[in-house]
Design an enzyme around this catalytic site. Structure first.
Site, PDB file in Angstrom:
ATOM      1  N   LYS A 180       1.023  -1.295  -0.016  1.00  0.00           N
ATOM      2  CA  LYS A 180      -0.124   0.073  -0.275  1.00  0.00           C
ATOM      3  C   LYS A 180       0.901   1.441  -0.212  1.00  0.00           C
ATOM      4  CE  LYS A 180      -1.846   2.668   3.011  1.00  0.00           C
ATOM      5  NZ  LYS A 180      -1.695   4.023   2.254  1.00  0.00           N
ATOM      6  N   GLU A 254       9.990   1.602  10.399  1.00  0.00           N
ATOM      7  CA  GLU A 254      10.895   2.503   9.934  1.00  0.00           C
ATOM      8  C   GLU A 254      10.564   3.925  10.198  1.00  0.00           C
ATOM      9  OE1 GLU A 254      13.997   2.167   9.461  1.00  0.00           O
ATOM     10  OE2 GLU A 254      14.189  -0.062   8.898  1.00  0.00           O
ATOM     11  N   CYS A 288      13.927  11.112   6.361  1.00  0.00           N
ATOM     12  CA  CYS A 288      13.962  10.625   7.878  1.00  0.00           C
ATOM     13  C   CYS A 288      15.353  10.716   8.720  1.00  0.00           C
ATOM     14  CB  CYS A 288      13.209   9.250   7.727  1.00  0.00           C
ATOM     15  SG  CYS A 288      14.083   8.151   6.844  1.00  0.00           S
ATOM     16  N   GLU A 387      10.299  16.359  15.095  1.00  0.00           N
ATOM     17  CA  GLU A 387      10.824  16.064  13.720  1.00  0.00           C
ATOM     18  C   GLU A 387       9.594  17.133  12.886  1.00  0.00           C
ATOM     19  OE1 GLU A 387       9.211  12.846  11.467  1.00  0.00           O
ATOM     20  OE2 GLU A 387      10.976  12.482  10.870  1.00  0.00           O
TER      21      GLU A 387
HETATM   22  P1  NAD Z   1       2.099   8.377   7.949  1.00  0.00           P
HETATM   23  O1  NAD Z   1       2.717   7.746   9.092  1.00  0.00           O
HETATM   24  O2  NAD Z   1       1.374   9.257   8.123  1.00  0.00           O
HETATM   25  O3  NAD Z   1       1.929   7.665   6.523  1.00  0.00           O
HETATM   26  C1  NAD Z   1       2.778   6.602   6.385  1.00  0.00           C
HETATM   27  C2  NAD Z   1       2.153   5.635   5.563  1.00  0.00           C
HETATM   28  O4  NAD Z   1       1.139   4.886   6.618  1.00  0.00           O
HETATM   29  C3  NAD Z   1       1.059   5.969   4.579  1.00  0.00           C
HETATM   30  O5  NAD Z   1       0.881   4.949   3.554  1.00  0.00           O
HETATM   31  C4  NAD Z   1      -0.362   5.958   5.366  1.00  0.00           C
HETATM   32  O6  NAD Z   1      -1.376   6.047   4.613  1.00  0.00           O
HETATM   33  C5  NAD Z   1       0.009   4.901   6.297  1.00  0.00           C
HETATM   34  N1  NAD Z   1      -0.912   4.869   7.649  1.00  0.00           N
HETATM   35  C6  NAD Z   1      -0.799   6.012   8.228  1.00  0.00           C
HETATM   36  N2  NAD Z   1      -1.578   5.730   9.497  1.00  0.00           N
HETATM   37  C7  NAD Z   1      -1.816   4.308   9.425  1.00  0.00           C
HETATM   38  C8  NAD Z   1      -2.480   3.295  10.474  1.00  0.00           C
HETATM   39  N3  NAD Z   1      -2.867   3.641  11.576  1.00  0.00           N
HETATM   40  N4  NAD Z   1      -2.291   1.986   9.960  1.00  0.00           N
HETATM   41  C9  NAD Z   1      -2.170   1.627   8.915  1.00  0.00           C
HETATM   42  N5  NAD Z   1      -1.475   2.522   8.069  1.00  0.00           N
HETATM   43  C10 NAD Z   1      -1.331   3.764   8.165  1.00  0.00           C
HETATM   44  O7  NAD Z   1       3.670   9.207   7.778  1.00  0.00           O
HETATM   45  P2  NAD Z   1       3.808  10.704   6.697  1.00  0.00           P
HETATM   46  O8  NAD Z   1       3.764  11.655   7.796  1.00  0.00           O
HETATM   47  O9  NAD Z   1       2.761  10.647   5.615  1.00  0.00           O
HETATM   48  O10 NAD Z   1       5.277  10.535   6.340  1.00  0.00           O
HETATM   49  C11 NAD Z   1       6.376  11.092   6.872  1.00  0.00           C
HETATM   50  C12 NAD Z   1       6.938  10.131   8.235  1.00  0.00           C
HETATM   51  O11 NAD Z   1       7.603   8.950   7.605  1.00  0.00           O
HETATM   52  C13 NAD Z   1       8.073  11.027   8.789  1.00  0.00           C
HETATM   53  O12 NAD Z   1       7.800  10.822  10.332  1.00  0.00           O
HETATM   54  C14 NAD Z   1       9.455  10.261   8.215  1.00  0.00           C
HETATM   55  O13 NAD Z   1      10.268  10.514   9.368  1.00  0.00           O
HETATM   56  C15 NAD Z   1       8.973   8.909   8.227  1.00  0.00           C
HETATM   57  N6  NAD Z   1      10.009   8.090   7.497  1.00  0.00           N
HETATM   58  C16 NAD Z   1      10.573   7.300   7.930  1.00  0.00           C
HETATM   59  C17 NAD Z   1      11.726   6.607   7.037  1.00  0.00           C
HETATM   60  C18 NAD Z   1      12.511   5.593   7.684  1.00  0.00           C
HETATM   61  O14 NAD Z   1      13.107   4.933   6.989  1.00  0.00           O
HETATM   62  N7  NAD Z   1      12.730   5.507   8.965  1.00  0.00           N
HETATM   63  C19 NAD Z   1      11.740   6.847   5.716  1.00  0.00           C
HETATM   64  C20 NAD Z   1      10.796   7.913   5.376  1.00  0.00           C
HETATM   65  C21 NAD Z   1      10.028   8.491   5.930  1.00  0.00           C
END
Ligand code: NAD
Length: 485
Positions: A180, A254, A288, A387
């Site tokens: 997804k 992650e 990230c 962050e």
């Molecule tokens: P987010 O957590 O809101 O969304 C990420 C994904 O998770 C999306 O596909 C979203 O639809 C899904 N999602 C959200 N809540 C969910 C739930 N309760 N159950 C299942 N799926 C769910 O993240 P964002 O704010 O859109 O993205 C940015 C974040 O991602 C930042 O915190 C960044 O640091 C992190 N990130 C981490 C890494 C890593 O490798 N550690 C890499 C890239 C981004």
């Protein structure tokens, strides 16, 4: 304007299930928006429970079908290599599309998603060439078996790279997958699907359901999913881990970061400043692992401030499709709102605004924010602890290496980081003491041979390296496989 990333049998009503694009059950849509024009690019299904059910059903069926279940790692490696070749064939077009989808500068989109994605596929293919699934230990046979159906959920900042980092080891292990993508970047995933089709991957091995948070939650909660691998925010990661705990389902996470760049008193400032656009502010600050907290020896504090004031205004802000652009727009309006909230906070706290602090005057469209630096920032402030995920960095001085390490470790996160010193061994010694999953000396260059992941609130489990493969296996011991002689 409606764009489709590929001239394949794709349209905005379709999800990819059991080897073909099929009409989604859900009538709801997520909408991708070009962040530099604020115009819609195209909708995609906001998958519902029935869509997830169909995808998981196809993945479960494929798990035991002979065309996948009887393949060896060496055979599966050939699929990965073919996928890599196909991705690279379309690198130019895919890079351009990714830039339209999330606003990341064209200079990095294909490199980060396609070429690095292909490197990940080839890295795991090479591991597969020599992978032994069984070993005799005493009189027991110890087997690696695929964990089953893996649910992969990723964020929007590196849509293909983040997905491939999970997909490659999952496929090599013999798992089948439901992927997804993020609701904000639901279209570029078609390049992965195209690569899978071109590689001849058996039907049902890769399934893709687009959608937002609720679609992800349905995938996590589905009893037919055996493992979840997630990249996204710490908040969502916590909710996902809680849901997985209900079913005792293994999960790797992650998550977010707030990493430190430690600039020691003997650092070559030019080395740091040359890498700042990547190490601290890459991808419009939406990375990230970025070292967004600059900790600098007090004796070099003024020099760093002068360097930032001189360097950052020379980095082009503009159209992300222009190869010279270093800073494009933020990926979405809510990201810009969030960064602007932190800029207001930094001003209200009275920190020293060195650079930026507003919107660039020359754009009347697009989610642009000026690259911004606050100096004299207290490490315990929200600006240094939370962050931000945008082009905003902070500078905090320290008086000794021990204080630098203590400040770096005074964070709820532990994902990336960097140490700058002309004495490599001293840099490594400081790096050893920083509580983080990954850290670079005089730079930050992820290495596929080495595990990647976070400690503390930055996640659990590892990607890349052999460690990134192990999370898709479970072990089985067959006692008495070899009779006692
Ligand atoms: P987010 O957590 O809101 O969304 C990420 C994904 O998770 C999306 O596909 C979203 O639809 C899904 N999602 C959200 N809540 C969910 C739930 N309760 N159950 C299942 N799926 C769910 O993240 P964002 O704010 O859109 O993205 C940015 C974040 O991602 C930042 O915190 C960044 O640091 C992190 N990130 C981490 C890494 C890593 O490798 N550690 C890499 C890239 C981004």
């Amino acid at each position: 304007m409606t764009l489709t990333p590929l001239h394949i049998d794709s349209n905005s009503n379709n999800i990819f299930v059991d080897g073909s694009w099929t009409a989604a059950h859900s009538r709801e849509r997520v909408l991708a928006i070009d962040p530099s024009t604020e115009e819609p690019i195209g909708p995609a299904p906001d998958g519902d429970g029935e869509d997830i059910d169909a995808a998981v059903g196809a993945a479960r069926a494929a798990l035991v079908r002979a065309d996948w279940a009887r393949t060896t790692p060496q055979e599966r490696a050939t699929y990965l290599r073919r996928m890599a070749d196909r991705l690279v064939e379309r690198a130019g077009e895919a890079g351009d599309f990714l830039t339209t989808e999330n606003g990341m500068p064209i200079a990095i989109t294909a490199l980060m998603n396609i070429h690095f994605g292909a490197d990940i596929l080839r890295y795991y293919a090479d591991l597969g060439d020599s992978l032994q699934l069984e070993e005799l230990r005493g009189t027991s046979l110890v087997r690696r078996e695929p964990v089953g159906v893996a649910g992969l959920i990723v964020a929007w900042n590196g849509p293909l790279m983040l997905a491939i980092a999970k997909l490659a080891p999952a496929l090599l292990s013999g798992c089948t997958v439901v992927l997804k993508p993020a609701g904000e970047t639901p279209l570029s995933v078609a390049y992965i699907i195209d690569a899978a089709i071109a590689a001849g991957l058996p039907a049902g091995v890769l399934n893709v359901v687009t959608g937002g948070r609720e679609t992800g939650a349905q995938l996590v909660a589905h009893e037919g999913v055996d493992k979840i691998a997630f990249t996204g925010s710490t908040q969502a990661g916590r909710a996902i881990a809680t849901a997985c705990a209900q079913q005792l389902k293994p999960v790797s996470l992650e998550l977010g970061g707030k990493s430190a760049a430690i600039i020691l008193d003997d650092a070559d400032m030019d080395v740091y400043l040359a890498q700042l656009p990547i190490v601290s502010m890459g991808g419009n600050g939406q990375g990230c692992v970025l070292s967004t907290r600059l900790l600098v020896a007090r004796s070099r504090y003024d020099e760093l401030r002068d360097g930032l004031r001189a360097t950052i205004p020379t980095l082009p802000v503009g159209d992300p499709h222009d190869p010279a652009t270093v800073f494009g727009p933020l990926a979405m309006e809510r990201q810009r709102d969030k960064v602007e909230d932190y800029i207001r906070l930094g001003k209200a706290e009275g920190f020293d605004l060195l650079v930026g602090g507003g919107r660039p005057a020359e754009f009347d469209k697009g989610y642009y924010v000026e690259p911004t630096v606050f100096a004299g920032v207290d490490n315990s402030s929200r600006l240094a602890q939370e962050e931000i995920f945008g082009p905003l960095i902070t500078v905090t001085p320290f008086d000794s290496d021990d204080e630098a390490i203590a400040l770096a470790n005074d964070s709820g996160y532990g994902l990336g980081g960097s140490v700058f010193s002309t004495n490599q061994e001293r840099g490594v010694e400081v790096a050893r003491q920083v509580q983080t999953g990954t850290i670079g000396v005089n730079g930050y260059q992820p290495d596929l041979n080495a595990p990647f992941g976070g400690v503390k609130q930055s996640g659990m489990g590892r990607e890349y390296g052999p460690e990134g493969l192990e999370v898709y296996f479970q072990r089985k011991s067959i006692y008495g496989a070899r009779p006692v002689s």
